[in-house]
Design an enzyme around this catalytic site. Structure first.
Site, mmCIF file in Angstrom:
data_model
loop_
_atom_site.group_PDB
_atom_site.id
_atom_site.type_symbol
_atom_site.label_atom_id
_atom_site.label_comp_id
_atom_site.label_asym_id
_atom_site.label_seq_id
_atom_site.Cartn_x
_atom_site.Cartn_y
_atom_site.Cartn_z
ATOM 1 N N ASP A 237 -27.731 -33.307 13.104
ATOM 2 C CA ASP A 237 -28.553 -34.107 13.901
ATOM 3 C C ASP A 237 -30.068 -33.651 13.658
ATOM 4 O O ASP A 237 -31.077 -34.391 13.624
ATOM 5 C CB ASP A 237 -28.244 -33.887 15.366
ATOM 6 C CG ASP A 237 -27.088 -34.819 15.745
ATOM 7 O OD1 ASP A 237 -26.594 -35.429 14.902
ATOM 8 O OD2 ASP A 237 -26.740 -34.865 16.771
ATOM 9 N N THR B 294 -28.262 -40.416 20.503
ATOM 10 C CA THR B 294 -26.844 -41.238 20.788
ATOM 11 C C THR B 294 -26.623 -41.312 22.187
ATOM 12 O O THR B 294 -26.244 -42.455 22.705
ATOM 13 C CB THR B 294 -25.692 -40.742 19.789
ATOM 14 O OG1 THR B 294 -25.390 -39.480 20.106
ATOM 15 C CG2 THR B 294 -25.831 -41.021 18.459
ATOM 16 N N THR B 295 -26.690 -40.151 22.831
ATOM 17 C CA THR B 295 -26.231 -40.256 24.195
ATOM 18 C C THR B 295 -27.405 -41.142 24.963
ATOM 19 O O THR B 295 -27.127 -42.121 25.926
ATOM 20 C CB THR B 295 -26.306 -38.955 24.738
ATOM 21 O OG1 THR B 295 -25.640 -37.947 23.976
ATOM 22 C CG2 THR B 295 -25.822 -38.795 26.273
ATOM 23 N N ASP C 16 -22.071 -33.754 21.366
ATOM 24 C CA ASP C 16 -22.813 -34.884 20.540
ATOM 25 C C ASP C 16 -22.136 -36.264 21.123
ATOM 26 O O ASP C 16 -21.012 -36.429 20.967
ATOM 27 C CB ASP C 16 -22.410 -34.624 19.257
ATOM 28 C CG ASP C 16 -23.083 -35.712 18.325
ATOM 29 O OD1 ASP C 16 -24.298 -35.579 18.706
ATOM 30 O OD2 ASP C 16 -22.478 -35.951 17.394
#
Ligand code: ADP
Ligand code: MG
Length: 545
Positions: free
Chosen positions: A382, A89-90, A56
């Site tokens: 998520d 997010t990545t 994550d």
């Protein structure tokens, strides 16, 4: 003229930009290898030796203990993305890094940072507009499609193995906390969904429960372990002897005095228990402690009591049973109490609490060990967020790089209408978006250039949903293949990545109170230098004259 202190250091213009861009890119590169279903995990060991194994993006960056102000700006991108979209997010961080890399090329061609910033802003705005044009509308009742959104989010995570079961739980959980507003929009209240983890069994045995779960034991063996349709007191006051806030010394000279003192304490406890009884409570969930003697009295009165309940559990219990959290027993009234049933699960050693009109559901996630359930929880959290976003926002796009390639292509068309050097920045922005399919391919062990060429060709031919199937290496309609993501998450990634990149580009002068020695000799792409930790304290600066 600015007078700087002896220890402070100053880096200006191109050097400053180079320094900042390098630090920011290093952060972005640190998470790139985790992107996509075939991305790898990272093992993070903190200073206490605690281990986190995760895929994550935001978790990795938060745990990395980075001490560099520029790098921290990039970490904020991940945090904003997490808060606003729950996933992606990545992607957001990787795009920010690539925007800066491409900006560096433009700066080297003597294009002024303000032109780059302006071009990036134009491109970002246009790209978000196009996300909306490309996005497909979702019927909030289209369970099949929404389940795919959940599954896409979990693909490649530890939740992957059981993603069908988990996606089903997630979709049902969201359904239960969704209300249709008068204007037809759907409002999802995730406050009413709680994730609870339990080690011991397998993830496939995870469950969705109506109400709350409290992972505690009754405080006394003689208490009832289940209560049906009872009144529930949520108490945030210790059922213990009140210690005076000042250190007092009680000097006791005789056995009588000692007895008197003990009687007094006992009376205090008795009074609290009586207040609980008089309130009508059948069950007490206490956030604080319950004295041994009070436990005994409560048991005698047939009241089920649980102590040291977590604050977050208390809040959730309030959603489930109603009533309020009482902080002072002296003023408790019947209207403060909630209502519900409590039952004991002896095998898992926890309580199930159901309220009357069942606000609040709990996802009980199971896994063999702590590391497994922790990562499972991150993946499910998520997915829960993306499903909630999808239901409330109602728009989805094709993943696997499809949306990014389509946006890049539309941005290149748009660039023709942009004059001056900003045009180059718009093109650089388009190139940066294609990082997503490139890295997805790279992480899957595929040739990223071939993949990109194939993808571009498919989009040229009008297949706007052509993306990469990372498992077969083929270019497919990823929407039809079930790789579906919320449009909102993509828009958010675009705007936060652009903002962060522009923030970094705007800086042409770094004045550090401490030592900046690592600024000049870092390897390309290496860990960001830690020398700027003192940036916050500008004490070294004299005054401007
Ligand atoms: P992020 O933190 O950005 O969500 P992830 O590691 O979750 O990063 O990867 C998300 C990317 O993986 C998205 O671009 C998504 O479209 C892609 N993806 C997810 N499932 C698949 C799949 N089955 N095939 C191809 N790409 C996928
Ligand atoms: Mg993801």
């Amino acid at each position: 003229m600015i007078i700087l202190g002896d220890d402070s250091q100053r880096v200006k213009d191109r050097d400053a930009q180079e320094y900042n861009i390098r630090a920011a890119r290093a952060v972005a590169e640190a998470v790139r290898s985790t992107l996509g279903p075939k991305g790898m995990d990272k093992m993070l060991v903190d200073s206490m030796g605690d281990v986190t194994i995760t895929n994550d993006g935001v978790t990795i960056l938060k745990e990395m203990d980075i001490d560099n102000p520029t790098a921290e700006m990039i970490i904020e991108v991940a945090e904003t993305q997490e808060d606003e979209a729950g996933d992606g997010t990545t992607t957001a961080v990787a795009i920010a890094g690539e925007l800066l890399k491409n900006a560096e090329d433009l700066l080297e061609q003597d294009i002024h940072p303000t032109a780059v910033i302006k071009g990036y802003n134009l491109a970002s705005e246009k790209a978000r507009e196009e996300v909306d044009n490309i996005a497909e509308r979702v019927d909030p009742d289209d369970e099949e499609l929404i389940r795919k959104v959940a599954e896409t989010s979990m693909t490649g995570k530890s939740a992957d193995l059981n993603k069908e079961v988990l996606a089903d739980l997630i979709v049902r959980a969201v359904q239960q906390v969704t209300v249709e507003a008068e204007d037809g929009s759907h409002v999802v209240d995730l406050e009413n969904v709680k994730i609870e983890t339990q080690t011991g069994r397998s993830a496939g045995e995870s469950e969705l429960l109506t109400g709350a779960v409290v992972d505690k034991d009754p405080v006394h063996d003689d208490m009832p372990s289940s209560v049906e349709d009872g009144k529930v007191l949520l108490l945030n006051e210790a059922v213990e002897i009140e210690e005076s806030s000042v250190d007092t010394q009680v000097s006791i000279d005789s056995p009588d005095q000692l007895q008197q003192f003990l009687d007094q304490e006992e009376a205090q406890l008795k009074k609290k228990v009586e207040q609980i009884e008089e309130s009508g409570a059948d069950v007490v969930f206490c956030q604080k402690g319950i004295d041994d003697m009070a436990q005994h009295y409560l048991a005698k009165k047939g009241i089920l009591a649980v102590r040291r309940v977590k604050k977050s559990d208390m809040k959730f219990l309030k959603n489930v049973v109603g009533g309020s959290i009482v902080t002072d027993l002296d003023s408790v009234t019947d209207s403060d109490l909630g209502f519900g049933s409590v039952s004991r699960d002896d095998e898992d050693e926890l309580f199930y609490v159901e309220g009357e009109d069942a606000h609040g559901v709990t996802m009980l996630l199971r896994g063999s060990t702590d590391h497994v359930v922790d990562e499972l929880e991150r993946g499910v959290q998520d997915a829960l967020d993306v499903v909630a976003t999808t239901v409330s926002d109602g728009r989805v796009v094709a993943g696997g790089g499809a949306i990014e390639v389509e946006l890049a292509s539309r941005l290149r068309d748009y660039a023709d209408s942009v004059s001056g050097r900003e045009q180059l920045a718009v093109e650089a922005f388009a190139d940066a978006l294609e990082l997503v399919p490139r890295v997805l391919a790279e992480n899957a062990g595929l040739d990223s250039i071939d993949t990109l060429v194939d993808l571009r060709a498919a989009h040229e031919d009008g297949d706007s949903r052509a993306g990469l199937n990372v498992f077969s290496g083929d270019v497919v309609d990823t929407f039809d293949a079930g790789v579906v993501e919320p449009a909102h998450s993509k828009e958010q990634a675009l705007s936060s990545a652009t903002e962060a990149a522009n923030l970094v580009l705007k800086i042409d002068d770094i004045i550090a109170a401490g030592d900046l020695s690592t600024a000049g000799d870092d390897d390309e792409g290496g860990a960001p230098g830690g020398g700027m930790g003192g940036m916050g304290g500008m004490g070294g600066m004299g005054g401007a004259m």
